[in-house]
Motif scaffolding. Structure first.
Motif, PDB file in Angstrom:
ATOM      1  N   ASP A 146      37.173  33.162  23.689  1.00 12.64           N
ATOM      2  CA  ASP A 146      37.425  32.933  25.107  1.00 12.64           C
ATOM      3  C   ASP A 146      37.231  34.202  25.940  1.00 12.64           C
ATOM      4  O   ASP A 146      37.458  34.193  27.149  1.00 12.64           O
ATOM      5  CB  ASP A 146      38.811  32.338  25.338  1.00 12.64           C
ATOM      6  CG  ASP A 146      39.934  33.192  24.766  1.00 12.64           C
ATOM      7  OD1 ASP A 146      39.663  34.322  24.317  1.00 12.64           O
ATOM      8  OD2 ASP A 146      41.091  32.732  24.775  1.00 12.64           O
TER       9      ASP A 146
ATOM     10  N   ARG B 188      31.163  30.292  21.116  1.00  9.91           N
ATOM     11  CA  ARG B 188      31.903  29.117  21.566  1.00  9.91           C
ATOM     12  C   ARG B 188      32.380  28.283  20.369  1.00  9.91           C
ATOM     13  O   ARG B 188      33.519  27.801  20.345  1.00  9.91           O
ATOM     14  CB  ARG B 188      30.991  28.275  22.468  1.00  9.91           C
ATOM     15  CG  ARG B 188      30.711  28.937  23.842  1.00  9.91           C
ATOM     16  CD  ARG B 188      31.490  28.223  24.915  1.00  9.91           C
ATOM     17  NE  ARG B 188      31.457  28.899  26.209  1.00  9.91           N
ATOM     18  CZ  ARG B 188      30.453  28.808  27.087  1.00  9.91           C
ATOM     19  NH1 ARG B 188      29.377  28.107  26.798  1.00  9.91           N
ATOM     20  NH2 ARG B 188      30.538  29.427  28.256  1.00  9.91           N
TER      21      ARG B 188
ATOM     22  N   GLY C 163      35.443  29.638  18.835  1.00 15.50           N
ATOM     23  CA  GLY C 163      36.679  29.616  19.618  1.00 15.50           C
ATOM     24  C   GLY C 163      36.905  30.832  20.487  1.00 15.50           C
ATOM     25  O   GLY C 163      38.028  31.076  20.946  1.00 15.50           O
TER      26      GLY C 163
ATOM     27  N   LYS D 156      29.508  30.363  32.387  1.00 18.08           N
ATOM     28  CA  LYS D 156      30.938  30.650  32.265  1.00 18.08           C
ATOM     29  C   LYS D 156      31.763  29.386  32.483  1.00 18.08           C
ATOM     30  O   LYS D 156      31.499  28.598  33.392  1.00 18.08           O
ATOM     31  CB  LYS D 156      31.338  31.712  33.296  1.00 18.08           C
ATOM     32  CG  LYS D 156      32.811  32.119  33.220  1.00 18.08           C
ATOM     33  CD  LYS D 156      33.143  33.142  34.303  1.00 18.08           C
ATOM     34  CE  LYS D 156      34.611  33.548  34.254  1.00 18.08           C
ATOM     35  NZ  LYS D 156      34.950  34.508  35.340  1.00 18.08           N
ATOM     36  N   ARG D 157      32.795  29.212  31.642  1.00 20.38           N
ATOM     37  CA  ARG D 157      33.672  28.050  31.726  1.00 20.38           C
ATOM     38  C   ARG D 157      35.055  28.445  32.224  1.00 20.38           C
ATOM     39  O   ARG D 157      35.467  29.606  32.084  1.00 20.38           O
ATOM     40  CB  ARG D 157      33.801  27.389  30.347  1.00 20.38           C
ATOM     41  CG  ARG D 157      32.512  26.784  29.816  1.00 20.38           C
ATOM     42  CD  ARG D 157      32.716  26.254  28.412  1.00 20.38           C
ATOM     43  NE  ARG D 157      31.498  25.641  27.879  1.00 20.38           N
ATOM     44  CZ  ARG D 157      31.369  25.226  26.623  1.00 20.38           C
ATOM     45  NH1 ARG D 157      32.375  25.347  25.769  1.00 20.38           N
ATOM     46  NH2 ARG D 157      30.225  24.683  26.226  1.00 20.38           N
ATOM     47  N   GLU D 158      35.748  27.483  32.770  1.00 20.81           N
ATOM     48  CA  GLU D 158      37.107  27.733  33.258  1.00 20.81           C
ATOM     49  C   GLU D 158      37.995  28.234  32.127  1.00 20.81           C
ATOM     50  O   GLU D 158      37.958  27.717  31.005  1.00 20.81           O
ATOM     51  CB  GLU D 158      37.695  26.448  33.848  1.00 20.81           C
ATOM     52  CG  GLU D 158      39.058  26.647  34.488  1.00 20.81           C
ATOM     53  CD  GLU D 158      39.591  25.385  35.143  1.00 20.81           C
ATOM     54  OE1 GLU D 158      40.756  25.404  35.585  1.00 20.81           O
ATOM     55  OE2 GLU D 158      38.842  24.374  35.197  1.00 20.81           O
ATOM     56  N   GLY D 159      38.773  29.257  32.408  1.00 16.78           N
ATOM     57  CA  GLY D 159      39.686  29.815  31.418  1.00 16.78           C
ATOM     58  C   GLY D 159      39.097  30.946  30.609  1.00 16.78           C
ATOM     59  O   GLY D 159      39.830  31.656  29.899  1.00 16.78           O
ATOM     60  N   GLU D 160      37.787  31.127  30.676  1.00 18.87           N
ATOM     61  CA  GLU D 160      37.148  32.222  29.935  1.00 18.87           C
ATOM     62  C   GLU D 160      37.187  33.508  30.760  1.00 18.87           C
ATOM     63  O   GLU D 160      37.182  33.479  31.992  1.00 18.87           O
ATOM     64  CB  GLU D 160      35.691  31.874  29.603  1.00 18.87           C
ATOM     65  CG  GLU D 160      35.538  30.747  28.608  1.00 18.87           C
ATOM     66  CD  GLU D 160      34.081  30.420  28.322  1.00 18.87           C
ATOM     67  OE1 GLU D 160      33.819  29.825  27.270  1.00 18.87           O
ATOM     68  OE2 GLU D 160      33.201  30.746  29.156  1.00 18.87           O
TER      69      GLU D 160
ATOM     70  N   TRP E  92      34.928  36.927  31.260  1.00 14.03           N
ATOM     71  CA  TRP E  92      33.586  37.426  30.975  1.00 14.03           C
ATOM     72  C   TRP E  92      33.435  38.881  31.391  1.00 14.03           C
ATOM     73  O   TRP E  92      33.907  39.289  32.459  1.00 14.03           O
ATOM     74  CB  TRP E  92      32.532  36.565  31.694  1.00 14.03           C
ATOM     75  CG  TRP E  92      32.193  35.301  30.948  1.00 14.03           C
ATOM     76  CD1 TRP E  92      33.065  34.362  30.492  1.00 14.03           C
ATOM     77  CD2 TRP E  92      30.884  34.848  30.572  1.00 14.03           C
ATOM     78  NE1 TRP E  92      32.395  33.345  29.857  1.00 14.03           N
ATOM     79  CE2 TRP E  92      31.056  33.610  29.900  1.00 14.03           C
ATOM     80  CE3 TRP E  92      29.604  35.352  30.755  1.00 14.03           C
ATOM     81  CZ2 TRP E  92      29.976  32.880  29.396  1.00 14.03           C
ATOM     82  CZ3 TRP E  92      28.524  34.626  30.264  1.00 14.03           C
ATOM     83  CH2 TRP E  92      28.713  33.415  29.592  1.00 14.03           C
TER      84      TRP E  92
END
Length: 255
Positions: A178, A173, A176, A204-208, A210
């Motif tokens: 994603d 993270r 950077g 998990k974050r929005e836009g990533e 996985w």
């Protein structure tokens, strides 16, 4: 284990630096490089990244005289979103040539190797690969990982950052990343548990994007990981050990 892998790359990296010092800089691949991310999004959540690897440290040789071209066609015909290509020779019996050999069907190719030097990323960019695997803990720090991520993105490679623990995720993270790949394998014992993926996907974050890697070999497990939020599942050993890799992949993809 990673120290062994790092040592196995030493001569290759030394050779790359000699070539670079002599002005022999690899040109970027000029052909089409299909989007790894778009291919995953189109078939996700739970898209299958089918892997080609002739051997592995945990299972030994998985097949003799395997033809990468046959596997590429089989994977494309049975629902794979992308292909993971092992290019490491000592432990996985892979070759960078496989990236060119498996490019025919037009699926995005993920180069999977032990890459921690900028020139290794440059060499990847000279191939048809659409993505490159970067293992977070093989980098000295977040700045080192960020350098590799930035170099990968310049020619259009998608940097896939693999993590094994919380420190790896924090480093990814900070650098950077994603695209996060959770490896369910314990590097000390080489055992796998999907509890690793089940635990980490909660962050998990929005836009990533996985990816769940290692330990998945049934359709039910694919569906579970997809329901938890994994955009893709990377599957290698169960395909390489299957008597009929195409039928096994069709089972996993549900086509």
């Amino acid at each position: 284990m990673l120290d062994k892998f790092r040592e196995a790359k030493r001569l290759e990296i030394e050779s790359l630096h000699k070539d670079f010092a002599a002005g022999r800089i690899p040109a970027a691949y000029q052909g089409e490089r299909p989007s790894f991310v778009e291919a995953i999004r189109a078939k996700g959540p739970g898209a299958i990244i089918a892997e080609f690897k002739p051997a592995s440290p945990s299972r030994g040789v998985l097949g003799e005289n395997l033809n990468p071209l046959d596997y590429a066609d089989t994977y494309a015909a049975n629902g794979a979103a992308a292909i993971s290509v092992l290019t490491e020779h000592v432990y996985f019996k892979g070759s960078p040539d496989f990236l060119f050999m498996m490019n025919g069907p037009g699926l995005p190719l993920l180069r999977k190797d032990f890459i921690f030097d900028p020139l290794q990323v440059a060499m990847t960019a000279s191939s048809p690969a659409s993505a490159v695997l970067l293992i977070a803990r093989m980098c000295d720090d977040a700045a080192h990982l960020r350098q590799l991520i930035d170099i990968a993105r310049m020619p259009g490679l998608a940097p896939v950052v693999e993590i094994f623990d919380q420190a790896d995720l924090d480093r990814a993270r900070e650098a950077g990343a994603d695209i996060i790949q959770v490896n369910n394998r314990d590097l000390d014992t080489l055992t796998t548990t999907l509890d690793q993926g089940r635990r980490f996907i909660k962050q998990k974050r929005e836009g990533e994007l996985w990816i769940c890697a290692s330990g998945v070999d049934t359709r039910a497990q694919v569906e579970e990981m997809a329901a938890l939020g994994f955009d893709a599942i990377l599957i290698g050993t169960s395909l390489m050990e299957a008597d009929d890799p195409g039928a096994k992949l069709a089972e996993l993809t549900g086509v």
